[in-house]
Design a protein around this motif. Structure first.
Motif, PDB file in Angstrom:
ATOM      1  N   GLN A  76     -12.156  -1.850  14.722  1.00  0.00           N
ATOM      2  CA  GLN A  76     -11.888  -2.638  14.148  1.00  0.00           C
ATOM      3  C   GLN A  76     -12.017  -3.415  12.336  1.00  0.00           C
ATOM      4  OE1 GLN A  76     -16.063  -4.111  14.147  1.00  0.00           O
ATOM      5  NE2 GLN A  76     -15.966  -5.706  12.932  1.00  0.00           N
ATOM      6  N   TRP A  77     -11.202  -1.746  12.579  1.00  0.00           N
ATOM      7  CA  TRP A  77     -10.762  -1.774  10.494  1.00  0.00           C
ATOM      8  C   TRP A  77      -9.219  -1.048  10.753  1.00  0.00           C
ATOM      9  CZ3 TRP A  77     -14.911   0.663  11.507  1.00  0.00           C
ATOM     10  CH2 TRP A  77     -15.296   2.137  11.316  1.00  0.00           C
ATOM     11  N   ARG A  78      -8.859   0.244  11.610  1.00  0.00           N
ATOM     12  CA  ARG A  78      -8.608   1.057  11.927  1.00  0.00           C
ATOM     13  C   ARG A  78      -7.354   1.099  12.916  1.00  0.00           C
ATOM     14  NH1 ARG A  78      -9.857   4.778   9.043  1.00  0.00           N
ATOM     15  NH2 ARG A  78      -8.310   5.792   8.377  1.00  0.00           N
ATOM     16  N   PRO A  79      -5.806   1.264  12.581  1.00  0.00           N
ATOM     17  CA  PRO A  79      -5.816   2.415  11.558  1.00  0.00           C
ATOM     18  C   PRO A  79      -5.683   1.155  10.329  1.00  0.00           C
ATOM     19  CG  PRO A  79      -4.189   2.566  13.295  1.00  0.00           C
ATOM     20  CD  PRO A  79      -4.990   0.927  13.504  1.00  0.00           C
ATOM     21  N   ASN A 105     -10.723  -1.950   3.387  1.00  0.00           N
ATOM     22  CA  ASN A 105     -10.789  -2.856   4.454  1.00  0.00           C
ATOM     23  C   ASN A 105     -11.589  -2.280   5.504  1.00  0.00           C
ATOM     24  OD1 ASN A 105      -9.764  -4.396   3.194  1.00  0.00           O
ATOM     25  ND2 ASN A 105      -7.426  -3.917   4.860  1.00  0.00           N
ATOM     26  N   PRO A 107     -15.587  -2.485   7.100  1.00  0.00           N
ATOM     27  CA  PRO A 107     -16.957  -2.517   7.374  1.00  0.00           C
ATOM     28  C   PRO A 107     -17.733  -2.901   5.839  1.00  0.00           C
ATOM     29  CG  PRO A 107     -16.565  -1.568   8.529  1.00  0.00           C
ATOM     30  CD  PRO A 107     -15.672  -0.775   8.518  1.00  0.00           C
ATOM     31  N   ILE A 379      -6.170  -5.082  -6.491  1.00  0.00           N
ATOM     32  CA  ILE A 379      -7.326  -4.261  -5.683  1.00  0.00           C
ATOM     33  C   ILE A 379      -7.818  -3.543  -7.111  1.00  0.00           C
ATOM     34  CG2 ILE A 379      -7.674  -2.511  -4.204  1.00  0.00           C
ATOM     35  CD1 ILE A 379      -5.824  -3.274  -2.450  1.00  0.00           C
ATOM     36  N   HIS A 415     -13.284   0.102  -2.235  1.00  0.00           N
ATOM     37  CA  HIS A 415     -13.573  -1.091  -3.414  1.00  0.00           C
ATOM     38  C   HIS A 415     -14.058  -0.409  -3.871  1.00  0.00           C
ATOM     39  CE1 HIS A 415     -16.331  -3.206  -1.221  1.00  0.00           C
ATOM     40  NE2 HIS A 415     -15.456  -3.311  -0.103  1.00  0.00           N
ATOM     41  N   HIS A 417     -15.986  -3.455  -5.301  1.00  0.00           N
ATOM     42  CA  HIS A 417     -17.198  -4.793  -5.073  1.00  0.00           C
ATOM     43  C   HIS A 417     -18.320  -3.924  -5.568  1.00  0.00           C
ATOM     44  CE1 HIS A 417     -14.101  -6.482  -2.346  1.00  0.00           C
ATOM     45  NE2 HIS A 417     -13.768  -5.961  -3.416  1.00  0.00           N
TER      46      HIS A 417
END
Lengths: 458, 458
Positions: A76-79, A105, A107, A379, A415, A417
């Motif tokens: 879903q997010w890799r690589p 990036n 989840p 970022i 990140h 956030h």
């Protein structure tokens, strides 16, 4: 595109094995059973972890197979992207080539799901209905809650109180995924109650939260215990980061001279750097690796290499590692993910063997670098990640002074956030630069067990 | 991989042009100058926007070239992933194939940078030292602050007060990037002071914040004005989303029967759907498009098609659009990005011409769907995006009932990392489902100008 800035791989390029540095390090010191002083056995661990994880934890095999269902979730997010920081290079006026491997990036916005997914998968296979764990800044707890939801399992998370208070959204985030988040020390466990009796205002520590999670786990055999950093299997799971980076540098037709990562328990640093170290140990290119830790929790730079517990109450096995003492409670600085008293044993050994260097930095320098990075690259970095950024920027500026071009890779582990309270305090000039006195360090080190249990083979 | 879930493109696949639906819609109604009633001219707009943006705003060309420096910046996060929601499909037990196009991996976590980067670039070329704008939920303001930092420009952002209070981290986020965020209505402008005089507790609205931004912009010619949604050029900039999706569906060897997006000013909905509508209008496959708006701000479903102002004080041109009246102040629900009284004129026209449908949903249903989506797919959606999710899920369940398999594409316009207060209220059962009474709607519609200026050619 003239100036390529991003190096992607296809989901078929997700690694099929995790890399286990233990295979390339001779004469590792085994964890010890504190009751017997003997090396921990599979049976000792059987009540804590599923057998596949125990195998990985004790394994000396170089390649550990990644189960296909885990790879499917990774997809879903890799690589994750490897990014050339061209705007930062221009802002610094450096001839260095700076790259970062970005895990934000995922989840939950950090590198933590790389191992959470795997550990929840194995606990699911083992028939557990849920898991219990500890978390510092909440990145690990978020990943556990999210991964548990994917397997329809419960998640109970003891979160270090100072971070729980600093980052109120973390609790809400875990709850969206069905996780239960409890500030630690809590009144739910004997370990927590003991700490509160001595200091009702205790900010908590990862060691205390670990004691609470281990106690809660021991009380309910239907729950698995999962761990966010330091353990060998966790470090191995994170090597998908560095393995991908190795392939992405082939695409970039480049190779790092320097690999930099922030270091708490060591999983992000190890995940990025171990595949590069493994390549070097097997005759590949030389690479300098730097672990960056907070001056307020200087495990690698001011701790001692000794056998110590992973938790404050002494419920865990004894690990030979850099430790400030399992009784150490760090000041309430904002990189909550880096508040561990002890380092993962493989990272410690890499430092001891000269494969890695370590430096400690104060938090205001980190936030200053984080803001500069944000404005150049767009970022917002996690406070933990800013520790890698500050050293990467300083090395890039050194290149400018020396007129040499080096290739710098750093881990942008997540990140920020959920860390805007910390940034607001930075702008309001309300952050402390805690540097521990020699007396504080000595008091902390005094909590390291003075003697090994009878029968311990060093 | 057996079950492919993610469809990526290379950075060379970033579109080279923006798609302008205006080229495929005959007899568009021009915006009018409220002073003269005549169609707005390039000269009328020259004091507000750089000439390249004016060209795009008024253009009837189908393809608008994307400047290479903008594509370079896009390359940091674009092309964005198209994801097959296999886990959600299983959770719903539906034969439908569900896809989402995820914009949450952009630097600010939403689709907004797609146009912010372009608008800041053109203002930079025009020699502006900074920009001023309004923002609802703060997603647009965050994107403006971040893009301004890339061009070393200032950014002043009037943020609707209810969202400013609900999402305290948004202000901090903008400040990290050097942006200045002011709650609106403010005492800084005549428009803000007038609102506060009438209602000191005004929650603000996008219309009021727009008036403040336009006034501040008019007072300082060194500042550009940038706009987050609704305008033709903004909708065009967002079509990178749908153009990429078209190519990704080729990779998936599939094609959507249904395209669903949330609708505030319309930029996310248009960005995803216009390229599919354009393909259909030029002889390609049929596709059903649904715009989903909040029941508490039902512009498309209960508004009127009329010429109206984009802002509350009547400083903007008159646009022919679905509008609830420029005096409308919506209730304080949590999808702050969907609190616009008027819809982008191209989206309105697409609805009027039957190219698009519109539905309105209440917020608790949205949050329920958002939590269900998060637990299945592992991503915490923005409250705005949950409007698309709830309709996508209902359509998927309809497929189950009917025993038919349809292909559903929805826009996941952003993550909800800054919206956890709203999720916490949802779990605490403290959210209202505001549905406007006929009297409230009638009072709002009464603020639409009853007559066009003298000389207006309808």
């Amino acid at each position: 595109m003239v100036d390529r800035i991003k190096f992607l791989l296809d989901e078929n390029d997700i690694p099929r094995t995790w890399y286990n540095l233990a295979a390339d390090i001779p004469d590792l010191h085994p964890p010890l059973n504190p009751a017997t002083g003997e090396p921990v056995t599979r049976d000792d661990m059987a009540h804590t972890m599923p057998e596949q994880i125990i195998e990985q934890e004790l394994s000396l095999e170089r390649e550990l197979a990644i189960p296909e269902p885990v790879r499917q979730i990774y997809a879903q997010w890799r690589p994750s992207p490897l990014v050339r920081a061209r705007r930062l290079e221009r802002a610094l006026g450096t001839p260095a080539r700076i790259y970062y491997k970005y895990e934000g990036n995922s989840p939950t916005g950090s590198h933590k799901p790389n191992t959470a997914v795997a550990q929840l998968y194995y606990n699911h296979l083992a028939g557990k209905r849920g898991v219990v764990t500890e978390t510092g800044a909440g990145q690990w707890g978020s990943a556990v809650a999210q991964s548990a939801a994917l397997f329809d399992m419960t998640a109970k998370i003891y979160m270090v109180k100072v971070s729980f208070t600093q980052k109120p959204y973390r609790r809400g985030f875990m709850e969206v995924f069905g996780g239960e988040c409890v500030p630690s020390p809590s009144t739910e466990t004997a370990a927590g109650r003991a700490v509160l009796a001595a200091d009702p205002d205790s900010p908590g520590s990862l060691g205390i939260a670990t004691s609470e999670a281990l106690e809660a786990h021991a009380a309910d055999p239907t729950l698995g215990y999962v761990v966010g950093s330091a353990a060998n299997h966790v470090l191995a799971h994170q090597t998908v980061i560095g393995q991908e980076a190795l392939r992405q540098f082939e695409l970039a037709d480049d190779y790092p001279d320097l690999v930099i990562g922030c270091a708490g328990g060591g999983s992000n640093l190890a995940g990025l750097s171990f595949p590069f170290l493994g390549a070097k140990l097997r005759g590949g290119r030389d690479v300098r690796v730097i672990g960056v830790e907070p001056a307020a929790c200087p495990t690698l730079t001011r701790g001692r290499i000794a056998y110590d517990f992973a938790d404050s109450a002494g419920l865990s096995p004894l690990f030979r590692m850099h430790t400030l003492g399992h009784g150490f409670v760090p000041p309430a600085f904002h990189a909550g993910g880096l508040r561990a008293h002890g380092m993962g044993q493989l990272v410690s050994r890499a430092v001891e063997d000269g494969l890695m260097e370590a430096v400690a930095v104060t938090q205001r320098r980190c936030f200053e670098a984080g803001v500069r990075f944000a404005r150049a690259e767009g970022i917002l970095p996690a406070p933990e990640s800013t520790h890698a950024i500050v050293v990467a920027m300083e090395e890039a500026l050194r290149c400018r002074e020396e007129g040499t071009s080096r290739v710098i890779l750093f881990g942008l582990s997540g990140h920020g956030h959920f860390d805007l309270t910390a940034y607001e305090k930075y702008f309001a000039d309300a952050l402390d630069d805690d540097v521990l006195s020699d007396e504080q360090i000595a008091a902390a080190l005094a909590t390291i067990p003075a003697e090994l249990p009878a029968g311990a083979a060093r």
